[in-house]
Design a protein around this motif. Structure first.
Motif, PDB file in Angstrom:
ATOM      1  N   LEU A 185      -5.110 -56.752  32.300  1.00 36.62           N
ATOM      2  CA  LEU A 185      -5.585 -55.736  33.242  1.00 36.62           C
ATOM      3  C   LEU A 185      -4.705 -54.492  33.183  1.00 36.62           C
ATOM      4  CD1 LEU A 185      -6.341 -57.944  36.388  1.00 36.62           C
ATOM      5  CD2 LEU A 185      -7.982 -56.986  34.738  1.00 36.62           C
ATOM      6  N   GLU A 230      -4.473 -62.148  33.663  1.00 41.62           N
ATOM      7  CA  GLU A 230      -4.139 -60.958  34.453  1.00 41.62           C
ATOM      8  C   GLU A 230      -3.338 -59.939  33.652  1.00 41.62           C
ATOM      9  OE1 GLU A 230      -2.146 -59.936  38.811  1.00 41.62           O
ATOM     10  OE2 GLU A 230      -2.664 -62.026  38.268  1.00 41.62           O
ATOM     11  N   PRO A 288      -5.708 -58.654  41.673  1.00 42.79           N
ATOM     12  CA  PRO A 288      -6.932 -58.119  41.074  1.00 42.79           C
ATOM     13  C   PRO A 288      -8.089 -58.065  42.064  1.00 42.79           C
ATOM     14  CG  PRO A 288      -5.851 -59.608  39.542  1.00 42.79           C
ATOM     15  CD  PRO A 288      -5.107 -59.724  40.838  1.00 42.79           C
ATOM     16  N   LEU A 299     -11.754 -55.524  35.767  1.00 40.01           N
ATOM     17  CA  LEU A 299     -11.550 -56.335  36.970  1.00 40.01           C
ATOM     18  C   LEU A 299     -12.719 -57.295  37.197  1.00 40.01           C
ATOM     19  CD1 LEU A 299     -10.042 -53.668  39.425  1.00 40.01           C
ATOM     20  CD2 LEU A 299      -8.867 -55.676  38.501  1.00 40.01           C
ATOM     21  N   GLN A 328      -7.623 -55.082  44.237  1.00 44.32           N
ATOM     22  CA  GLN A 328      -7.924 -53.858  43.496  1.00 44.32           C
ATOM     23  C   GLN A 328      -9.430 -53.668  43.368  1.00 44.32           C
ATOM     24  OE1 GLN A 328      -5.570 -53.239  39.856  1.00 44.32           O
ATOM     25  NE2 GLN A 328      -4.186 -54.869  40.564  1.00 44.32           N
ATOM     26  N   LEU A 329     -10.141 -54.767  43.080  1.00 46.20           N
ATOM     27  CA  LEU A 329     -11.589 -54.690  42.933  1.00 46.20           C
ATOM     28  C   LEU A 329     -12.233 -54.287  44.258  1.00 46.20           C
ATOM     29  CD1 LEU A 329     -14.013 -55.072  41.073  1.00 46.20           C
ATOM     30  CD2 LEU A 329     -14.059 -57.494  41.725  1.00 46.20           C
TER      31      LEU A 329
END
Length: 1118
Positions: A1058, A1055, A1074, A1044, A1077-1078
């Motif tokens: 990932l 993407e 993303p 990420l 999520q990070l």
């Protein structure tokens, strides 16, 4: 300092097990496998083996050409699919076990996948006698004998015993017994009812057999017309009167196992005395072999019948053995059986009636049944001479008889020579007296011929090979089985305290008592030598006294016979003479006890001329004892053994003067009792469950163990409640008391232990064991005065009964140390541990493994109390002691536990380099000897990771945390493991953030935490966290975070590279961005930095770490 070299690859290398091949008639494939026996103190290593099942047989192929494969008959096996808890304990998934009840062996397997596991369980369930499934899986495989997902026995609500002890008619014993043996075991309730029914019926039979035997012995010398139980008047085929002494009464046949009386027995010559002694010994042995082999054959027949019952729609032909027992009364031995409907010429369908009569085989169905039964007994098909120059291959011994009777049952008879001989010397009677035990034959790797070394078949083509295989088996017994047993005794893995426990320990491993001398020479421990010497001397004393008692009875019988012939004596004269005989026998018993136990010229001569030569000839014990025998022999221990073997009860006191001529006075002798021998058929499920009570306790299944022991007690009481000797009942109750204690039912534990004390002498080892449990139970109840009193009583009883050289006391002291440790009274715990260590060095030597265990516990206690310097010295000393046992897996694992403990102490003292070296050593041993998923391996990975973290080797810390994390993720259905997965995941994320550049770290710790998707309580936040947590469970946290970071740092990130959550993970919404999520990962990392839970679980308090280490050190309970 760079990171140390990593551990060697584990046994489980990750390679795929080959696909399972399954068709209708067989299944085969590779599995991971380990085995253990009921009598083994360790399990074998996990190995990859090829396994296949076909035709009711499970075959484990040999791992190399030098080994032989192993075959197991599924019809005597129990299949268990292991629960998630059991899998967690083993550190593997997809596990099942196959328990061979006949061979006392448990085979544990691990498949590659759930699909393969289901294939194996489904196929094996067809042939196994019973299938146990975890409750959540019970619908997967039908249990052909009822839905029993978990074994639960509740003796508080057991069915009433259904047999009236006085309601069995003379002609009903056999029929009632055979019907009870065929009762249903469809459900567990049926099985318990069956066990209780058999126990009660057998109890009635044993009580009646004992009473009748006593009457026969009491009236033995009287004229025939005055005897209540008449001897059968038998003739042979030529019309000659048979010398065999048989009695029939109340539907029972009594065979007196001794030489017949002759007129000259009124004053026998030395040659006649020797003839009687040898002949009586042979007949006693033959009776014992007969009873033992009847039980052996019955177990096999039960397994075969049950298998056929479940594999066919109809009812198979039952093959039975008669209900039988042995009674020992004042030197007389009777073999007693409930008379079956056998009529020699009319019913014989297999075998021969005499050595020279034709061999009959006229019932093919019965012959096939016998083949299966002998296969189950591990007996070999072999050739015999059937006459007229013809030979026949038979599965059983040539003396076996099988009768097809009018009650539509087959009966196996004449089984005394079923077990092969044990290296019989030429031109001796050892082919009759020296047999291998069924327990040994059952577990031996090859089938053996019952007719090995038989002269009448030496000309058969396979006789030499059969004899050689039997020799190999005897050599294996001497060179493997006995040394392994002695090694377990010396390691205190087996701790017999008296005649009963020592005999049981030997017999359960297939070791005959005649090998006592081997054990005496092999053992290094004084208390084992003392126990062996007392056991051998007591058995020799029984032999001498019984022969003397029979001589007196023979003389009286001849005297009365002669008086009867003269016709001048009346009945009252004979009764008076008989009473004098009884009085004389009682006086001789007391004189004999003093001859054995006292000090006098007569006693010295008796030991020198009689006892020592017999100890050498019977047990290969070549001893030289000082005249003051009480210096070399612990006389109270010998007295206890004599009481057991000679069925005599003396006063419960400890002030016998064994240095005097007559330490035993007439007032000291309370009773002379009878003894009856009978063993249950453990193929009957209730008896099998009852027998596993101790095993359940050893495995930590305390509630299940308590239930099994309660069942065992109920059945034992129903069987032997009439007997004067209640030592076995007391022994069972001690185990029940201990089970209550382990179940934290302390008041019940106290109640049962106090009942034991009311049954046994206060100075016995049984009293010592009961007081040991009382000590612990009272301690838990905070009744410390009562606990201290129980400790004193246990110490006093054990010191008198087995002496100061026995390790029982150090076990009690160690238990006290554990109790104080649990109460966090570390000072008292250290004190008692030091006392136990002093005692251990005294009785076991300074280099014994128990000394290493106790030293390690003391080191842990010192560390807990803050004395790190002394703790390190003590723990290093323990590690050096464990080094002596490097070849032993268990001891190597104990050494690893000490490496682990010492690493904790060094780390807490800030000596990280030393701590890391120790932690790596612990990890290497554990990875080598444990599976990847074992808790010890996981804990060691976490320990190494924490030390790396403290040393600022962040990348190495992450690697080891993730190794632990990967193993934890494979453990399904365990809440503690799932919680640890969450904690370690956050820890890895935290370390990965910590390892970033300052700018990236600032970015993650500030801006990302302000991401709108992290608004607490929002639907978006909930969905984000759900998605990320699911993805973290199937991927590496550090790799996930790195990917990420690379994506958000790139101008045109792709993407698609990932990690993606698979569709089968149950997430229905759109994947979060993303960046979201990070942000979520950054939030989880922050939780690890600030979270209380993580600090409590990964940075444990000092005493929590050491408590864990104390558990690894193990408890020493004798």
């Amino acid at each position: 300092m760079g990171p140390p070299a990593g551990p060697p690859p584990p046994l489980e290398t990750g390679e795929k097990l080959s696909e399972v091949s399954e068709v209708e008639d067989y299944i085969k494939g590779y599995l991971l496998y380990q085995s253990s026996t009921d009598n083994s103190t360790t399990r074998s290593k996990w190995v990859k083996v090829h396994v296949h099942a076909q035709d009711d047989t499970l075959i484990i192929d040999a791992k190399d050409q030098e080994e032989e494969g192993q075959n197991y008959s599924l019809s005597s096996c129990v299949l268990r699919k292991l629960s998630k808890e059991q899998e967690t304990k083993q550190g593997r998934n997809y596990m099942f076990s196959v328990e061979s009840v006949m061979r006392k062996t448990t085979l544990t397997f691990a498949a590659e996948s759930q699909i393969e596991l289901n294939k194996w369980v489904k196929f094996l369930a067809r042939g196994c006698v019973r299938t146990y499934m975890p409750s959540s899986d019970s619908a997967d495989v039908p249990n052909r004998r009822g839905s029993i997902s978990k074994m639960r026995i509740t003796t508080q609500h057991q069915p009433d015993i259904v047999v009236d002890p006085v309601g069995v008619g003379d002609d009903e014993w056999n029929d009632r017994y055979q019907k009870a043996m065929l009762m249903s075991e469809e459900t567990l309730e049926n099985s318990v009812q069956k066990g209780l029914t058999i126990s009660s019926l057998v109890g009635s039979f044993l009580a009646a057999a004992t009473n009748i035997s006593q009457k026969i012995v009491y009236e033995y010398a009287l004229p025939d017309n005055m005897q209540s139980v008449k001897k059968l008047d038998l003739t042979d085929d030529n019309g000659n009167k048979s010398s065999e002494e048989l009695f029939y009464h109340q539907g029972m046949l009594f065979r007196l196992s001794q030489q017949p009386v002759q007129e000259f027995d009124i004053d026998p010559s030395d040659e006649r005395r020797r003839t009687l002694a040898v002949g009586d010994t042979i007949q006693h042995k033959v009776a014992g072999h007969e009873l033992r082999c009847i039980r052996w054959a019955q177990q096999a027949a039960t397994a075969v019948y049950r298998s056929q019952m479940e594999m066919t729609n109809g009812t198979p032909y039952p093959v039975c053995t008669p209900m039988s027992c042995i009674t020992d009364i004042s030197g007389f031995r009777f073999f007693v059986l409930a008379v079956p409907p056998v009529d020699d010429e009319m019913t014989l369908s297999y075998g021969r009636l005499s050595p020279y009569s034709p061999f009959v085989m006229n019932d093919e169905e019965l012959r096939e049944q016998l083949k299966l039964i002998c296969r189950m007994m591990n007996l070999k098909v072999h050739e015999i001479d059937v006459g007229n120059g013809e030979s026949e291959r038979i599965p059983a011994g040539c003396d076996f008889q099988a009768h097809n009777c009018a009650d539509n049952r087959g009966y196996l008879m004449n089984l005394g020579k079923a077990a092969p001989p044990d290296l019989p010397l030429p031109e001796t009677n050892q082919i009759l007296t020296n047999q291998l035990r069924p327990e040994f034959i059952q577990g031996y790797s090859k089938p053996l011929s019952s007719d090995s070394f038989r002269v009448e078949i030496q000309h058969m083509d396979d006789s030499i090979r059969n004899d050689e295989e039997c020799v190999d088996a005897s050599v294996h017994l001497r060179t493997h089985t006995i040394p392994q047993f002695v090694a377990a005794l010396d390691a205190l893995a087996i701790t017999p305290n008296d005649s009963v426990s020592f005999t049981k320990a030997m017999h359960s491993r297939g070791i005959n008592m005649r090998y006592l001398g081997y054990i005496y020479d092999m053992t290094a421990l004084p208390h084992i030598k003392s126990l062996v010497l007392a056991e051998a001397a007591a058995r020799t004393a029984k032999h001498v006294f019984n022969q003397a008692a029979r001589s007196l009875s023979r003389k009286a019988k001849v005297e009365m016979h002669q008086a009867k012939e003269r016709g001048k004596s009346r009945d009252e004269n004979f009764q008076e003479h008989n009473e004098r005989l009884r009085t004389q026998l009682s006086e001789r018993r007391i004189d004999f006890l003093n001859l054995i136990l006292g000090m006098s010229d007569e006693s010295d001569a008796f030991w020198e001329r009689m006892m020592l030569p017999l100890l050498d000839s019977k047990y290969s014990l070549n001893l030289e004892l000082p005249k003051r025998r009480y210096v070399a022999v612990h006389m109270p221990q010998l007295l206890c053994a004599i009481q057991h073997h000679c069925s005599v009860t003396v006063a419960d006191k400890v002030d016998f003067n064994f240095s005097s001529k007559d330490p035993i006075s007439p007032q000291d002798v309370k009773s002379f009792d009878s003894k009856v021998k009978w063993e249950p058929n453990d193929q009957v499920e209730a008896f099998s469950i009852a027998e596993k009570g101790e095993e359940f306790l050893e495995n930590g299944e305390y509630a299940r163990g308590l239930q099994a022991l309660n069942l065992a007690h109920s059945m034992h009481s129903a069987t032997f409640g009439f007997a004067a000797d209640q030592s076995k009942t007391a022994s069972l109750m001690i185990k029940i008391s201990f089970a209550h204690y382990k179940c934290e039912q302390y008041k019940q534990s106290v109640d049962v232990a106090n009942k034991v004390l009311s049954l046994v002498p206060a100075s016995s080892m049984l009293a010592a064991e009961a007081n040991s449990v009382l000590m612990k139970a009272y301690f838990k109840l905070k009744e410390h005065d009562a606990s201290a009193k129980a400790f004193t009583s246990a110490k006093k009883a054990s010191t008198w009964a087995v002496g100061n050289s026995h390790p029982f006391l150090l076990g009690v002291l160690s238990s006290l140390a554990d109790l104080f440790y649990e109460e966090k009274d570390y000072e008292s715990a250290t004190m008692y541990c030091q006392k136990a260590l002093t005692q251990a060095k005294k009785v076991l030597g300074s280099k014994h493994s128990v000394v290493a265990h106790l030293s390690s516990k003391i080191g842990i206690l010192l560390a807990t109390r803050g004395d790190a310097k002394t703790a390190i010295v003590t723990l290093r000393g323990a590690i050096d002691l464990f080094e002596k046992y490097a070849g032993n897996e268990d001891m190597s694992l104990n050494q690893a536990a000490m490496f682990f403990s010492l690493a904790e102490v060094e780390a807490q003292g800030g000596r990280m380099d030393d701590a890391m070296q120790l932690a790596i050593k612990a990890l290497r041993v554990r990875v080598q000897l444990r599976s990847k998923g074992h808790q010890d391996v996981i804990e060691s990975y976490v320990q190494v990771a924490r030390i790396f973290e403290n040393m600022e080797h962040i990348e190495d810390a992450i690697i080891n945390y993730e190794k632990a994390l990967n193993s934890l993720k494979k453990i399904k259905g365990d809440e503690d493991s799932a919680r640890m997965v969450q904690i370690l995941t956050r820890k890895v994320l935290s370390l990965e953030v910590r390892n970033q550049t300052l700018s990236m770290k600032a970015f993650l710790q500030t801006k990302m935490l302000d991401h709108p998707a992290l608004v607490p309580g929002s639907q978006a936040s909930h969905e984000l966290q759900s998605y990320v947590l699911k993805l973290l469970y199937i991927t590496s946290p550090s790799e996930y975070l790195k990917q990420l970071l690379e994506f958000v740092s790139a101008v045109n990130g792709d993407e698609s590279v990932l990690p993606q959550l698979p569709s089968d993970q149950g997430f229905t919404g759109a994947a979060p961005t993303p960046a979201a999520q990070l942000a979520c990962l950054a939030s989880l990392a922050k939780e690890a930095e600030n979270g209380k839970a993580a600090k409590e679980d990964l940075a444990k308090k000092k005493e929590e770490i050491l408590a864990q280490a104390a558990g690894s050190a193990g408890k020493i309970d004798m």
